[in-house]
Design a protein around this motif. Sequence first.
Motif, PDB file in Angstrom:
ATOM      1  N   ARG A 234       0.889  -1.144  -0.132  1.00  0.00           N
ATOM      2  CA  ARG A 234      -0.081  -0.153   0.008  1.00  0.00           C
ATOM      3  C   ARG A 234       0.801   1.230  -0.134  1.00  0.00           C
ATOM      4  O   ARG A 234       0.386   2.267  -0.660  1.00  0.00           O
ATOM      5  CB  ARG A 234      -0.897  -0.234   1.169  1.00  0.00           C
ATOM      6  N   ASN A 237       7.848   2.570  -1.087  1.00  0.00           N
ATOM      7  CA  ASN A 237       8.634   2.833  -2.355  1.00  0.00           C
ATOM      8  C   ASN A 237       9.729   1.967  -2.599  1.00  0.00           C
ATOM      9  O   ASN A 237      10.452   1.675  -3.802  1.00  0.00           O
ATOM     10  CB  ASN A 237       8.890   4.202  -2.503  1.00  0.00           C
ATOM     11  N   LEU A 260       0.845  -5.291  -5.682  1.00  0.00           N
ATOM     12  CA  LEU A 260       0.567  -3.860  -5.787  1.00  0.00           C
ATOM     13  C   LEU A 260      -0.792  -3.372  -6.631  1.00  0.00           C
ATOM     14  O   LEU A 260      -1.219  -2.641  -6.291  1.00  0.00           O
ATOM     15  CB  LEU A 260       1.841  -3.217  -6.724  1.00  0.00           C
ATOM     16  N   TYR A 263      -3.735  -2.166  -5.022  1.00  0.00           N
ATOM     17  CA  TYR A 263      -3.713  -1.026  -4.456  1.00  0.00           C
ATOM     18  C   TYR A 263      -3.575   0.058  -5.662  1.00  0.00           C
ATOM     19  O   TYR A 263      -3.155   1.405  -5.547  1.00  0.00           O
ATOM     20  CB  TYR A 263      -2.549  -0.582  -3.261  1.00  0.00           C
ATOM     21  N   ARG A 265      -1.441   0.084  -7.711  1.00  0.00           N
ATOM     22  CA  ARG A 265      -0.055   0.689  -8.165  1.00  0.00           C
ATOM     23  C   ARG A 265       0.647  -0.354  -8.833  1.00  0.00           C
ATOM     24  O   ARG A 265       0.393  -1.339  -9.168  1.00  0.00           O
ATOM     25  CB  ARG A 265       0.874   0.628  -6.713  1.00  0.00           C
ATOM     26  N   ASN A 266       1.548   0.386  -9.841  1.00  0.00           N
ATOM     27  CA  ASN A 266       2.418  -0.780 -10.725  1.00  0.00           C
ATOM     28  C   ASN A 266       3.772  -1.199 -10.182  1.00  0.00           C
ATOM     29  O   ASN A 266       4.065  -0.696  -9.388  1.00  0.00           O
ATOM     30  CB  ASN A 266       2.316  -0.053 -12.354  1.00  0.00           C
ATOM     31  N   GLU A 269       6.718   0.935  -9.038  1.00  0.00           N
ATOM     32  CA  GLU A 269       6.385   1.948  -7.820  1.00  0.00           C
ATOM     33  C   GLU A 269       7.187   1.328  -6.655  1.00  0.00           C
ATOM     34  O   GLU A 269       7.113   2.083  -5.575  1.00  0.00           O
ATOM     35  CB  GLU A 269       5.151   2.331  -7.810  1.00  0.00           C
ATOM     36  N   PRO A 435       4.175  11.660  -5.192  1.00  0.00           N
ATOM     37  CA  PRO A 435       2.592  11.562  -5.052  1.00  0.00           C
ATOM     38  C   PRO A 435       2.060  13.193  -5.325  1.00  0.00           C
ATOM     39  O   PRO A 435       2.613  13.948  -4.648  1.00  0.00           O
ATOM     40  CB  PRO A 435       2.586  11.149  -3.503  1.00  0.00           C
TER      41      PRO A 435
END
Lengths: 441, 441
Positions: A234, A237, A260, A263, A265-266, A269, A435
């Motif tokens: 979540r 990095n 990922l 959430y 995200r790819n 990330e 972000p």
Amino acid sequence: MTKPKMRLGAFLQPTGQHLAAWRHPNAVADAGTNIGHYVELARIAERGLFDMIFIADRLGFLAEDKAILKHTVRNIAHFEPMTLLSALALQTSHIGLAATQTTSYMEPFNMARKFASLDHISGGRSAWNVVTSNYEDESLNFGREQHYSPAERYERAMEFVEIVTGLWDTWEDDAFPQDKESGVFFDDEKLHVLNHKGKHFSVKGPLNVARPPQGWPVIIQAGTSEPAKELSARFANVVFSAEQDIAAAKKFYADVKSRLAKYGRNEDEIKVMPGIMAVVGKTKADAQRKFDQLQDLVPPEVGLNLLSQTMQMDMSKYDVDAPMPEVDVTGKWSRAQMMLDLAKLNNWTVKDAYKSVSAGRGHWVVVGTASDIADQMELWFTEKAADGFNVMPPVFPGDLSEFVDLVIPELQSRGLFRTSYEGKTLRENLGVARPKHFAAS
Amino acid sequence: MTKPKMRLGAFLQPTGQHLAAWRHPNAVADAGTNIGHYVELARIAERGLFDMIFIADRLGFLAEDKAILKHTVRNIAHFEPMTLLSALALQTSHIGLAATQTTSYMEPFNMARKFASLDHISGGRSAWNVVTSNYEDESLNFGREQHYSPAERYERAMEFVEIVTGLWDTWEDDAFPQDKESGVFFDDEKLHVLNHKGKHFSVKGPLNVARPPQGWPVIIQAGTSEPAKELSARFANVVFSAEQDIAAAKKFYADVKSRLAKYGRNEDEIKVMPGIMAVVGKTKADAQRKFDQLQDLVPPEVGLNLLSQTMQMDMSKYDVDAPMPEVDVTGKWSRAQMMLDLAKLNNWTVKDAYKSVSAGRGHWVVVGTASDIADQMELWFTEKAADGFNVMPPVFPGDLSEFVDLVIPELQSRGLFRTSYEGKTLRENLGVARPKHFAAS
């Protein structure tokens, strides 16, 4: 198209990663509170174009076993990470500054402030290694007889990180016109009060620090439990790990990345960075000699103590030069059986066994020439076992210099590592996006 | 015999002490998160041989009144003090580094560590301004609907300081032989576990930082309540105060000193330092012009808001250019009646009244030439109203430079201030003894 590049962190234990590092002739024995030593290390790492330096942390130690402890340096007497990294911020200009700070015995408001402040001081180079505290020596320093249960620790941690990231978004990026003429210091429509009321914490906000240059400081996670992995998926990095062989590392890597999507995200990330203790020599034999010299510096009582921890039983009664005994490990953790298997396979003495634990302290150890080490790193990188590595030089400062002077050029010549910093902030160098503020369109 | 010397602190509010400082043409509007600005201030203060720079702190602000707040800078968005001072530690070499940190919403173990660490980083130049938090905006950031009662706050503070000083004494000064040959890193007889179990805290220890170079970092206190004064008498090396006339200052000074005997301390062991906002000009008229220019920069809504706080009632409905109204202050604090008396005596308008509060924010304001200001400081110093001063320049960096270039030489020529640093640590410069370790014979 340029090849993808690996990311590198430099793990700054005071005297080095090896248990006996402080006894080495070239070690700086008072490293723990020697600020000049840390300035030197940070500058060597920056010369080597490392993404970041990393400081581990633990809130205390138990003094019960002073007779053993007195031979060791770890956790005993050293700088507090946030003050240390703040001091190093103005002694460096590109390298990231990563500190471990616990969610168990600190307050989210104070945490958000410290990292926002360090991020402003360093121009966007701070990183927070989010941990929970699970040792008795820590809980006893904070009025608790028992530490939190694992489930409770991670539930608190998740809520804690939600609050901290929420507080970092108190102010939009352009909230401060600071217009002397009209007298408007901030735009009150760009101030967002958090008003968090959760199960473990209640934090109103707003934060009294402007949004960090990185939006959010880089978030690092190193836990391997289920809830820790969810926290990583979540928020993190960077994920630090301790994997000793490539098969396990690949499995871990795939697992981290697979979480990922949930959430939104790819896979780019999050950067997975296992630890590596590289012992570099001009020749293989030279490297092995270096390693053996260090291993011989482990005091027997310390080695036996460490082995007892691994075996979850008292090993101090055995002769260090006798073969490793086939003790009963029923009910112990899996590492105990693994140690027995290794000892049997290699005909280890007790001393051989404790040396094997002392070396990398649970991390991957590679002994060889710069080319040998680069081969291994390249293999892990191309095989998707790692996006980079947290480099753990056995003895400071020499082994960090050698890594920079010998291994880094080898990685660069293979196109595997940068030849100059890509950006100004740690996020830019790591290649993880800044972000957006939640209110940004 | 050389004359006794006064001690000087430089109080670093981001843009300056004056409420409207940030609007001044020479002010650095983004000072709160501009590290270069703070480096410059610290170096100017060190050039002026100040004992220390001082950073105030508050754990938040209330965003209820954004329409007023948006014109102001204080508490809104600025560095966290410990990270800021750590960054400044390696940019300076002699000046003390004093940070406010609260005992209400932090943990004693973490506090002891941070200051011990800063003391090691700076080579013995750290100071802790011990405060308790008494604002609602702070308690709401730490899960409490109501802040602690004054009695509870100070009871906690006293126990908190006991623990922190106890943890600083975990290690004797010579606890670390770090003998590579024998493998003895520390002498286990010189490690002392605290084992504190008290009413508010339970902290086992030991601290994982070596004893600070100063033994204990300098302790500062600024509270004026009975329990605050007792805390000072027992632990403080420096007392900051806000006194606006010499008679009151002398009374406060005598009171602070009279309490020391009870704790076996002598009068030299505590330095009383009232705040002074000095507005320096080449001529008196020049200084007055500077002051008036600043006063005119206070936005009416901010001035009225501040006046409302002083009067403990809403003053925003009054015409700022009309005479100050004779409102009913029955049941309000004494400052409300004092304001009415001053307004009547001087025929003040509402604007005059709010300007009087905006200027020094409760601190002594002196407007004049360097010689005028030195006269006043000398008088307070020789009359035992002060051992030194916490200097609060109205606008940074200019007014700090002017103080250093104009007032400091005047004080030096009178033999009232040092011409070079006496020692390496803040304690040495302040002239307060390094505490012996409790186990030292």
